[in-house]
Structure formats: C-alpha cells, structure tokens
Write an enzyme that holds these catalytic residues in place. Sequence first.
Site, PDB file in Angstrom:
ATOM      1  N   ALA A 155       0.868  -1.178   0.000  1.00 19.33           N
ATOM      2  CA  ALA A 155       0.000   0.000   0.000  1.00 19.33           C
ATOM      3  C   ALA A 155       0.905   1.228   0.000  1.00 19.33           C
ATOM      4  O   ALA A 155       2.068   1.153   0.404  1.00 19.33           O
ATOM      5  CB  ALA A 155      -0.878  -0.017   1.238  1.00 19.33           C
ATOM      6  N   GLY A 196       0.480  -5.091   0.906  1.00 18.85           N
ATOM      7  CA  GLY A 196      -0.780  -5.101   0.157  1.00 18.85           C
ATOM      8  C   GLY A 196      -0.616  -5.720  -1.233  1.00 18.85           C
ATOM      9  O   GLY A 196      -1.588  -6.246  -1.795  1.00 18.85           O
ATOM     10  N   GLU A 200      -0.855  -9.315  -0.707  1.00 21.32           N
ATOM     11  CA  GLU A 200      -2.274  -9.614  -0.412  1.00 21.32           C
ATOM     12  C   GLU A 200      -3.088  -9.663  -1.700  1.00 21.32           C
ATOM     13  O   GLU A 200      -3.990 -10.492  -1.854  1.00 21.32           O
ATOM     14  CB  GLU A 200      -2.838  -8.564   0.546  1.00 21.32           C
ATOM     15  CG  GLU A 200      -2.203  -8.680   1.924  1.00 21.32           C
ATOM     16  CD  GLU A 200      -2.724  -7.669   2.917  1.00 21.32           C
ATOM     17  OE1 GLU A 200      -2.464  -6.460   2.706  1.00 21.32           O
ATOM     18  OE2 GLU A 200      -3.379  -8.057   3.888  1.00 21.32           O
ATOM     19  N   GLU A 248       4.723  -5.484   7.081  1.00 22.50           N
ATOM     20  CA  GLU A 248       3.828  -4.656   7.904  1.00 22.50           C
ATOM     21  C   GLU A 248       4.279  -4.511   9.348  1.00 22.50           C
ATOM     22  O   GLU A 248       4.205  -3.428   9.925  1.00 22.50           O
ATOM     23  CB  GLU A 248       2.395  -5.236   7.898  1.00 22.50           C
ATOM     24  CG  GLU A 248       1.566  -4.828   6.694  1.00 22.50           C
ATOM     25  CD  GLU A 248       1.773  -5.708   5.491  1.00 22.50           C
ATOM     26  OE1 GLU A 248       2.768  -6.463   5.458  1.00 22.50           O
ATOM     27  OE2 GLU A 248       0.952  -5.640   4.562  1.00 22.50           O
TER      28      GLU A 248
HETATM   29  N1  DAK Z   1       4.554   3.276  -0.785  1.00 23.81           N
HETATM   30  C1  DAK Z   1       4.940   4.462  -1.302  1.00 23.81           C
HETATM   31  N2  DAK Z   1       6.052   4.628  -2.047  1.00 23.81           N
HETATM   32  C2  DAK Z   1       6.807   3.539  -2.261  1.00 23.81           C
HETATM   33  C3  DAK Z   1       6.461   2.264  -1.738  1.00 23.81           C
HETATM   34  C4  DAK Z   1       5.271   2.162  -0.966  1.00 23.81           C
HETATM   35  N3  DAK Z   1       4.856   1.001  -0.470  1.00 23.81           N
HETATM   36  N4  DAK Z   1       7.413   1.382  -2.120  1.00 23.81           N
HETATM   37  C5  DAK Z   1       8.312   2.086  -2.860  1.00 23.81           C
HETATM   38  N5  DAK Z   1       7.947   3.369  -2.951  1.00 23.81           N
HETATM   39  C6  DAK Z   1       8.614   4.446  -3.630  1.00 23.81           C
HETATM   40  C7  DAK Z   1       9.863   4.857  -2.865  1.00 23.81           C
HETATM   41  O1  DAK Z   1       9.536   5.766  -1.816  1.00 23.81           O
HETATM   42  C8  DAK Z   1      10.673   5.511  -3.976  1.00 23.81           C
HETATM   43  O2  DAK Z   1      10.140   6.809  -4.202  1.00 23.81           O
HETATM   44  P1  DAK Z   1      11.127   8.087  -4.367  1.00 23.81           P
HETATM   45  O3  DAK Z   1      11.976   8.087  -3.140  1.00 23.81           O
HETATM   46  O4  DAK Z   1      11.879   7.757  -5.646  1.00 23.81           O
HETATM   47  O5  DAK Z   1      10.178   9.234  -4.517  1.00 23.81           O
HETATM   48  C9  DAK Z   1      10.326   4.684  -5.214  1.00 23.81           C
HETATM   49  O6  DAK Z   1       9.103   4.012  -4.892  1.00 23.81           O
HETATM   50  C10 DAK Z   1      11.392   3.622  -5.515  1.00 23.81           C
HETATM   51  O7  DAK Z   1      11.616   2.883  -4.339  1.00 23.81           O
HETATM   52  P2  DAK Z   1      13.080   2.684  -3.698  1.00 23.81           P
HETATM   53  O8  DAK Z   1      13.972   3.818  -4.070  1.00 23.81           O
HETATM   54  O9  DAK Z   1      12.876   2.387  -2.258  1.00 23.81           O
HETATM   55  O10 DAK Z   1      13.558   1.386  -4.491  1.00 23.81           O
HETATM   56  P3  DAK Z   1      14.605   0.305  -3.982  1.00 23.81           P
HETATM   57  O11 DAK Z   1      14.914  -0.546  -5.161  1.00 23.81           O
HETATM   58  O12 DAK Z   1      15.744   0.930  -3.251  1.00 23.81           O
HETATM   59  O13 DAK Z   1      13.802  -0.589  -2.907  1.00 23.81           O
HETATM   60  C11 DAK Z   1      11.862  -1.776  -2.056  1.00 23.81           C
HETATM   61  C12 DAK Z   1      12.703  -1.346  -3.306  1.00 23.81           C
HETATM   62  C13 DAK Z   1      10.595  -2.445  -2.565  1.00 23.81           C
HETATM   63  C14 DAK Z   1      12.672  -2.778  -1.238  1.00 23.81           C
HETATM   64  C15 DAK Z   1      11.563  -0.522  -1.223  1.00 23.81           C
HETATM   65  O14 DAK Z   1      10.981   0.472  -2.084  1.00 23.81           O
HETATM   66  C16 DAK Z   1      10.607  -0.787  -0.101  1.00 23.81           C
HETATM   67  O15 DAK Z   1      10.997  -1.307   0.944  1.00 23.81           O
HETATM   68  N6  DAK Z   1       9.348  -0.347  -0.292  1.00 23.81           N
HETATM   69  C17 DAK Z   1       8.352  -0.396   0.758  1.00 23.81           C
HETATM   70  C18 DAK Z   1       7.861  -1.774   0.996  1.00 23.81           C
HETATM   71  C19 DAK Z   1       6.793  -1.717   2.057  1.00 23.81           C
HETATM   72  O16 DAK Z   1       7.099  -1.583   3.251  1.00 23.81           O
HETATM   73  N7  DAK Z   1       5.562  -1.712   1.616  1.00 23.81           N
HETATM   74  C20 DAK Z   1       4.424  -1.411   2.441  1.00 23.81           C
HETATM   75  C21 DAK Z   1       4.032  -2.639   3.210  1.00 23.81           C
HETATM   76  S1  DAK Z   1       2.741  -2.249   4.307  1.00 23.81           S
HETATM   77  C22 DAK Z   1      -4.493  -0.443   4.559  1.00 23.81           C
HETATM   78  C23 DAK Z   1      -4.509  -1.809   4.244  1.00 23.81           C
HETATM   79  C24 DAK Z   1      -3.351  -2.447   3.964  1.00 23.81           C
HETATM   80  C25 DAK Z   1      -2.163  -1.760   4.038  1.00 23.81           C
HETATM   81  C26 DAK Z   1      -2.157  -0.411   4.372  1.00 23.81           C
HETATM   82  C27 DAK Z   1      -3.310   0.249   4.639  1.00 23.81           C
HETATM   83  N8  DAK Z   1      -5.679   0.219   4.877  1.00 23.81           N
HETATM   84  C28 DAK Z   1      -6.888  -0.494   4.873  1.00 23.81           C
HETATM   85  C29 DAK Z   1      -5.705   1.621   5.201  1.00 23.81           C
HETATM   86  C30 DAK Z   1      -0.968  -2.456   3.694  1.00 23.81           C
HETATM   87  C31 DAK Z   1       0.195  -2.015   4.115  1.00 23.81           C
HETATM   88  C32 DAK Z   1       1.378  -2.422   3.415  1.00 23.81           C
HETATM   89  O17 DAK Z   1       1.382  -2.823   2.273  1.00 23.81           O
END
Ligand code: DAK
Length: 256
Positions: free
Chosen positions: A67, A113, A116, A136
């Site tokens: 997400a 997400g 998921e 998460e």
């Molecule tokens: N959200 C927003 N931006 C994201 C993102 C994300 N999940 N994942 C990557 N980006 C963005 C980065 O911020 C970066 O943007 P800039 O800095 O260039 O502006 C761009 O995409 C490229 O990412 P990286 O520079 O980080 O790329 P790398 O190759 O270095 O790393 C990575 C890739 C996938 C390992 C890294 O980007 C990463 O760790 N991303 C986050 C993974 C993550 O934690 N995802 C979220 C999991 S929690 C909800 C229901 C469900 C959820 C939420 C709310 N509600 C009902 C309200 C679920 C939550 C989740 O999914």
Amino acid sequence: MNKLNSTQLIIENNIALIKICREKQLNALNQAVLDELSLVLNDVQINSSVKAVIITGQGEKSFVAGADIKEFQNFSKEEGRLLAQNGQHNVFDKIENFSKPVIAAINGYALGGGLELALSCHIRVASENAKLGFPECSLGLIPGYGGTQRLGQIVGKGFAFEMILTGKMIDVNRAQNIGLVNQISQLESLIEDAKKIAKSCIKNSPKALSAAIKCINKSFYTDGYELEIKEFSELFENDEFKEGVLAFLEKRRPNF
Ligand code: DAK
C-alpha cells in the site's frame, strides 16, 4: 467505463490483462488504484467475452510494493477501519470470489498489500526476480487486506507465522517451495506463461469453473477477516505505527 489513469485493461482472446500503472512508485496501491481496480473488475465480470483475468504490474521491477505508505501515514483509526473494510470488499474479496479464474503475474516485488493482492488471486506465476514478503510488522501494522487469513490458507500456519512475524522477503525459489507461487517464469515470458495457464482453464466449462471457485473458497471461509480489520485499525492509533512509518520515510530502522 471512465478513463483509466493508474491501471490499464487489455482484452484479447477472451483474456483480460489488468495492469497496475504506477511504475515510479513501484506500483504501490493508493486509493486511486484501488478505486480503478474495483471498477475494472466490475466491468470485466459482466463482459461475457472475458473468460479469465491476469493481474500484473507495470515495468520490470515490481508487481506491487505494498500500500502507498505516504498516503496511509495520516489515516485515523476510523479511516483505517473503513479503508480496510472497503478495500477487502471492493477489491480483494471481489477477486477471490470472481466467477472467472484470476491469475497474478508477479513481475518483481510483491510486498504487503501487493502480496495480499496476489494471494487473493486463484493462481500465482512469478518471474525469477520476484521478491515476496509482508513488512507490515516493521511499520507497526499487520496485513490489512486479508493477508493474515489467506497466507496461512496457502502456505500453512508455520510459514505464515515466519513471513509475517519476521517481515523478511523471500525469493521465488523459496516461494515455490512453500507453495506460495504455482510457477516460476522468466520475466520476458511471464505474461505468456500466465496466458497459457489462463487458456488451460478456459477450455473448460465456464459454469463449472465458477462453481469450483465458489466451493474451494467456501472451505476456507473464516471470521478472521473481521478480526483483522479490527486489529489493523487499532494499530493506526499506536505510537509504534507512527515510528514505523516515519522510519521508512526517513530511510532508517525503526526504534520500537
Ligand atoms: N509506498 C509508497 N512509495 C513507495 C512504496 C510504498 N509502499 N514502495 C516504494 N515506494 C517508492 C519509494 O519511496 C521511492 O520513491 P522516491 O523516493 O523515488 O520518490 C520509489 O518508490 C522507488 O523505491 P526505492 O527507491 O525504495 O527502491 P529500492 O529498489 O531501493 O527498494 C523496495 C525497493 C521495494 C525494497 C523498497 O521500495 C521498499 O521497501 N518499499 C516499501 C515496501 C513496504 O514496506 N511496503 C508497504 C508494506 S505495508 C491499509 C490496508 C493495507 C495496508 C495499508 C493500509 N488500509 C486499509 C488503510 C498495507 C500495508 C502495506 O502494504
């Protein structure tokens, strides 16, 4: 259907290919993507020329990296609850209960997400560069779109605990070993391979496919989804969630 901005729909040979198009953000799911996915799915459901669906992400790096963290960081407990409920209902449950086979073509990161989303599909094919995980808990959250329920149904309780509690990503070989992905493909042939699986399904009776999907799903229904929504939204009011998200945005480790 209205013009699509964050998704793309291509229908060819009775197969609908739905692509999530936020490549710069690694196809992270924001509200606009979820709204469009819901509309596209409705459209595809009633389109009688469509017999199977493939969902994938734009580019060569990511299926969906979760997400959109920047968007959800300021949600309140009530917003979190409503979004979890609406998201589950309008997208994730809709895919799981789709009357036509839905295949996830995982072209890179499938995190949070994003995983998921892949879990709600009926079959998963992943490219060799794919990485799958549930980060998460590192953000002070739990999976909120059915991941706490569907992961265990697919890989069993032991691997589900491991993946969610450690938050570590796994590669495709491990994912295939634990039954999380059905098939590994080269990135270049991922969509073709997903189409081959779709074709194998759609040579069968559409009514039988729809009945089979219903019956298989029925055997896995639990009331854990409601618990997940409740626990998920409560975490939104927690200091650990604020620290987890801040740490991600500041590109550092969280201090819990
Ligand atoms: N959200 C927003 N931006 C994201 C993102 C994300 N999940 N994942 C990557 N980006 C963005 C980065 O911020 C970066 O943007 P800039 O800095 O260039 O502006 C761009 O995409 C490229 O990412 P990286 O520079 O980080 O790329 P790398 O190759 O270095 O790393 C990575 C890739 C996938 C390992 C890294 O980007 C990463 O760790 N991303 C986050 C993974 C993550 O934690 N995802 C979220 C999991 S929690 C909800 C229901 C469900 C959820 C939420 C709310 N509600 C009902 C309200 C679920 C939550 C989740 O999914």
